[in-house]
Write a protein that holds these residues in place. Structure first.
Motif, PDB file in Angstrom:
ATOM      1  N   ASN A   1      30.090  31.217  42.993  1.00  0.00           N
ATOM      2  CA  ASN A   1      29.321  32.055  42.067  1.00  0.00           C
ATOM      3  C   ASN A   1      30.282  32.504  40.969  1.00  0.00           C
ATOM      4  OD1 ASN A   1      28.240  34.438  40.833  1.00  0.00           O
ATOM      5  ND2 ASN A   1      26.838  34.626  42.548  1.00  0.00           N
TER       6      ASN A   1
ATOM      7  N   ILE B   1      35.681  34.911  39.300  1.00  0.00           N
ATOM      8  CA  ILE B   1      35.039  34.900  40.632  1.00  0.00           C
ATOM      9  C   ILE B   1      35.414  36.073  41.529  1.00  0.00           C
ATOM     10  CG2 ILE B   1      34.762  32.391  40.631  1.00  0.00           C
ATOM     11  CD1 ILE B   1      37.092  32.303  42.703  1.00  0.00           C
TER      12      ILE B   1
ATOM     13  N   ARG C   1      37.679  40.161  42.157  1.00  0.00           N
ATOM     14  CA  ARG C   1      38.536  41.279  41.739  1.00  0.00           C
ATOM     15  C   ARG C   1      38.971  42.012  42.998  1.00  0.00           C
ATOM     16  NH1 ARG C   1      35.524  44.182  37.697  1.00  0.00           N
ATOM     17  NH2 ARG C   1      34.184  44.702  39.427  1.00  0.00           N
TER      18      ARG C   1
ATOM     19  N   GLN D   1      37.584  40.981  46.374  1.00  0.00           N
ATOM     20  CA  GLN D   1      36.136  41.039  46.603  1.00  0.00           C
ATOM     21  C   GLN D   1      35.404  40.252  45.519  1.00  0.00           C
ATOM     22  OE1 GLN D   1      34.607  42.415  49.288  1.00  0.00           O
ATOM     23  NE2 GLN D   1      36.632  42.909  50.110  1.00  0.00           N
ATOM     24  N   LEU D   2      34.109  39.967  45.765  1.00  0.00           N
ATOM     25  CA  LEU D   2      33.277  39.340  44.743  1.00  0.00           C
ATOM     26  C   LEU D   2      33.074  40.313  43.598  1.00  0.00           C
ATOM     27  CD1 LEU D   2      30.432  37.748  46.934  1.00  0.00           C
ATOM     28  CD2 LEU D   2      32.425  36.601  45.953  1.00  0.00           C
TER      29      LEU D   2
ATOM     30  N   GLY E   1      39.964  30.116  52.412  1.00  0.00           N
ATOM     31  CA  GLY E   1      41.278  30.732  52.550  1.00  0.00           C
ATOM     32  C   GLY E   1      41.193  32.004  53.380  1.00  0.00           C
TER      33      GLY E   1
ATOM     34  N   THR F   1      42.138  34.968  52.707  1.00  0.00           N
ATOM     35  CA  THR F   1      41.697  36.157  51.965  1.00  0.00           C
ATOM     36  C   THR F   1      40.175  36.234  51.917  1.00  0.00           C
ATOM     37  OG1 THR F   1      43.674  35.926  50.615  1.00  0.00           O
ATOM     38  CG2 THR F   1      42.002  37.440  49.810  1.00  0.00           C
TER      39      THR F   1
ATOM     40  N   LEU G   1      42.294  28.283  56.074  1.00  0.00           N
ATOM     41  CA  LEU G   1      43.680  27.944  55.741  1.00  0.00           C
ATOM     42  C   LEU G   1      44.555  29.184  55.800  1.00  0.00           C
ATOM     43  CD1 LEU G   1      42.504  25.456  53.283  1.00  0.00           C
ATOM     44  CD2 LEU G   1      44.841  25.127  54.021  1.00  0.00           C
TER      45      LEU G   1
ATOM     46  N   LYS H   1      48.951  35.781  60.423  1.00  0.00           N
ATOM     47  CA  LYS H   1      47.774  36.211  59.656  1.00  0.00           C
ATOM     48  C   LYS H   1      46.469  36.041  60.436  1.00  0.00           C
ATOM     49  CE  LYS H   1      49.899  37.111  55.657  1.00  0.00           C
ATOM     50  NZ  LYS H   1      49.923  36.128  54.582  1.00  0.00           N
TER      51      LYS H   1
ATOM     52  N   HIS I   1      46.778  24.749  58.627  1.00  0.00           N
ATOM     53  CA  HIS I   1      47.958  25.189  57.872  1.00  0.00           C
ATOM     54  C   HIS I   1      48.204  24.408  56.594  1.00  0.00           C
ATOM     55  CE1 HIS I   1      48.337  26.332  62.085  1.00  0.00           C
ATOM     56  NE2 HIS I   1      48.835  27.445  61.595  1.00  0.00           N
TER      57      HIS I   1
ATOM     58  N   ILE J   1      34.397  26.968  50.218  1.00  0.00           N
ATOM     59  CA  ILE J   1      33.724  28.217  49.829  1.00  0.00           C
ATOM     60  C   ILE J   1      34.685  29.256  49.243  1.00  0.00           C
ATOM     61  CG2 ILE J   1      31.886  27.781  51.525  1.00  0.00           C
ATOM     62  CD1 ILE J   1      33.170  30.279  53.053  1.00  0.00           C
TER      63      ILE J   1
ATOM     64  N   THR K   1      40.613  36.824  39.497  1.00  0.00           N
ATOM     65  CA  THR K   1      40.516  35.536  40.169  1.00  0.00           C
ATOM     66  C   THR K   1      39.499  34.672  39.419  1.00  0.00           C
ATOM     67  OG1 THR K   1      40.714  36.876  42.176  1.00  0.00           O
ATOM     68  CG2 THR K   1      40.324  34.541  42.482  1.00  0.00           C
TER      69      THR K   1
HETATM   70  N1  LIG Z   1      32.608  34.098  43.513  1.00  0.00           N
HETATM   71  C1  LIG Z   1      32.718  33.335  44.584  1.00  0.00           C
HETATM   72  O1  LIG Z   1      31.867  32.463  44.819  1.00  0.00           O
HETATM   73  C2  LIG Z   1      33.852  33.528  45.534  1.00  0.00           C
HETATM   74  C3  LIG Z   1      33.927  32.790  46.718  1.00  0.00           C
HETATM   75  C4  LIG Z   1      35.009  32.997  47.566  1.00  0.00           C
HETATM   76  C5  LIG Z   1      35.982  33.922  47.241  1.00  0.00           C
HETATM   77  N2  LIG Z   1      35.872  34.615  46.102  1.00  0.00           N
HETATM   78  C6  LIG Z   1      36.877  35.614  45.732  1.00  0.00           C
HETATM   79  O2  LIG Z   1      38.141  34.977  45.603  1.00  0.00           O
HETATM   80  C7  LIG Z   1      39.166  35.940  45.921  1.00  0.00           C
HETATM   81  C8  LIG Z   1      40.085  35.359  46.990  1.00  0.00           C
HETATM   82  O3  LIG Z   1      40.750  34.228  46.447  1.00  0.00           O
HETATM   83  P1  LIG Z   1      42.308  34.024  46.716  1.00  0.00           P
HETATM   84  O4  LIG Z   1      42.760  32.826  45.962  1.00  0.00           O
HETATM   85  O5  LIG Z   1      42.998  35.322  46.470  1.00  0.00           O
HETATM   86  O6  LIG Z   1      42.383  33.814  48.297  1.00  0.00           O
HETATM   87  P2  LIG Z   1      41.882  32.644  49.274  1.00  0.00           P
HETATM   88  O7  LIG Z   1      41.935  31.321  48.563  1.00  0.00           O
HETATM   89  O8  LIG Z   1      40.624  33.038  49.929  1.00  0.00           O
HETATM   90  O9  LIG Z   1      43.004  32.709  50.403  1.00  0.00           O
HETATM   91  C9  LIG Z   1      44.390  32.612  50.072  1.00  0.00           C
HETATM   92  C10 LIG Z   1      45.151  32.382  51.345  1.00  0.00           C
HETATM   93  O10 LIG Z   1      44.876  31.076  51.855  1.00  0.00           O
HETATM   94  C11 LIG Z   1      46.040  30.578  52.502  1.00  0.00           C
HETATM   95  N3  LIG Z   1      46.488  29.385  51.807  1.00  0.00           N
HETATM   96  C12 LIG Z   1      46.405  29.122  50.481  1.00  0.00           C
HETATM   97  N4  LIG Z   1      46.950  27.928  50.222  1.00  0.00           N
HETATM   98  C13 LIG Z   1      47.387  27.422  51.402  1.00  0.00           C
HETATM   99  C14 LIG Z   1      48.045  26.217  51.784  1.00  0.00           C
HETATM  100  N5  LIG Z   1      48.398  25.259  50.891  1.00  0.00           N
HETATM  101  N6  LIG Z   1      48.348  26.025  53.086  1.00  0.00           N
HETATM  102  C15 LIG Z   1      48.021  26.970  53.988  1.00  0.00           C
HETATM  103  N7  LIG Z   1      47.391  28.131  53.688  1.00  0.00           N
HETATM  104  C16 LIG Z   1      47.097  28.356  52.408  1.00  0.00           C
HETATM  105  C17 LIG Z   1      47.099  31.673  52.433  1.00  0.00           C
HETATM  106  O11 LIG Z   1      46.883  32.455  53.592  1.00  0.00           O
HETATM  107  P3  LIG Z   1      47.979  33.477  54.306  1.00  0.00           P
HETATM  108  O12 LIG Z   1      48.840  33.969  53.192  1.00  0.00           O
HETATM  109  O13 LIG Z   1      47.085  34.516  54.894  1.00  0.00           O
HETATM  110  O14 LIG Z   1      48.703  32.723  55.360  1.00  0.00           O
HETATM  111  C18 LIG Z   1      46.667  32.426  51.202  1.00  0.00           C
HETATM  112  O15 LIG Z   1      47.130  33.747  51.174  1.00  0.00           O
HETATM  113  C19 LIG Z   1      38.435  37.197  46.388  1.00  0.00           C
HETATM  114  O16 LIG Z   1      38.319  38.086  45.291  1.00  0.00           O
HETATM  115  C20 LIG Z   1      37.080  36.669  46.806  1.00  0.00           C
HETATM  116  O17 LIG Z   1      36.085  37.651  46.781  1.00  0.00           O
HETATM  117  C21 LIG Z   1      34.846  34.441  45.237  1.00  0.00           C
END
Ligand SMILES: NC(=O)c1ccc[n+]([C@@H]2O[C@H](COP(=O)([O-])OP(=O)(O)OC[C@H]3O[C@@H](n4cnc5c(N)ncnc54)[C@H](OP(=O)(O)O)[C@@H]3O)[C@@H](O)[C@H]2O)c1
Length: 178
Positions: A6, A13, A15, A18-19, A42, A44, A63, A69, A94, A114, A144
């Motif tokens: 979304n 996407i 902040r 969170q969404l 991921g 997070t 992941l 974690k 991993h 997702i 993000t």
């Molecule tokens: N609008 C939408 O449709 C939508 C959908 C989903 C998420 N979001 C938003 O996106 C944000 C989160 O995105 P993000 O990028 O910060 O986090 P993310 O992609 O959800 O998770 C990041 C985590 O994934 C793991 N990771 C990443 N690359 C890796 C790799 N190569 N190998 C192993 N593990 C790996 C690490 O985990 P560890 O550090 O924990 O080990 C990293 O901290 C939030 O604000 C969420 O609400 C929006």
């Protein structure tokens, strides 16, 4: 594989983990589309869910780069779901390669990426379809972003009807790799 996301203005996407906006019709669309399927995410994004519980009745492939974690509350929620007869699964991997190995025997249209931002970017090269809910919610304060698919040479193949939710306009769209 299919990415589902979304996006607000400027492909924003999220902040502060969170969404930016919760649109009930989009949540229902997400649930309907991914139910019974595999979802790659991921850590997070898993942590952003209520009670850090994995998505019910889906295989949640998460992941992480550090096993410390792994959240006991997420593992317990998956176990509770299964004890209640649901098909929820929670699998930690991993690397993108390990995620791909896990899904190699699953039909590619049953595997959804997702989020969040880092996982969308990592997995996009393996996807040929993106289901994008576009909305015009302002991106101010967003930290993000999703890749700009138009600038990256994807083409929109479906553009849904414009809909409204509390002053925000949104529509369901589909992009395919050219
Ligand atoms: N609008 C939408 O449709 C939508 C959908 C989903 C998420 N979001 C938003 O996106 C944000 C989160 O995105 P993000 O990028 O910060 O986090 P993310 O992609 O959800 O998770 C990041 C985590 O994934 C793991 N990771 C990443 N690359 C890796 C790799 N190569 N190998 C192993 N593990 C790996 C690490 O985990 P560890 O550090 O924990 O080990 C990293 O901290 C939030 O604000 C969420 O609400 C929006």
């Amino acid at each position: 594989m299919i990415e589902i996301v979304n996006v607000s203005q400027n492909w924003a996407i999220g902040r502060a983990g969170q969404l930016l906006i919760h649109i009930p019709a989009d949540m229902q669309y997400f649930r309907r589309t991914t139910k019974g399927k595999v979802c790659i995410m991921g850590s997070t994004t898993l942590e952003s869910f209520p009670r850090m519980a994995p998505l019910k009745d889906r295989v949640n492939i998460v992941l992480i780069d550090d096993d410390r974690k792994i959240r006991p509350e997420s593992v317990a929620a998956a176990e509770a779901d299964r004890a209640a007869g649901r098909t929820t699964e929670l699998v930690y991997v991993h690397s993108p390669e390990e995620a791909l190995e896990r899904v190699k025997d699953v039909p590619k249209d049953d595997v959804f990426v997702i989020g969040g931002a880092s996982i969308y970017r990592l997995m996009l090269p393996y996807c040929d379809t993106c289901l994008v809910t576009h909305n015009d919610y302002p991106s101010d304060g967003a930290d993000t972003f999703y890749p700009d698919l138009v600038a990256s040479g994807w083409r929109m193949t479906e553009r849904g009807e414009e809909q409204q939710y509390e002053g925000t306009t949104f529509r369901f769209c589909r992009y395919e790799r050219k």
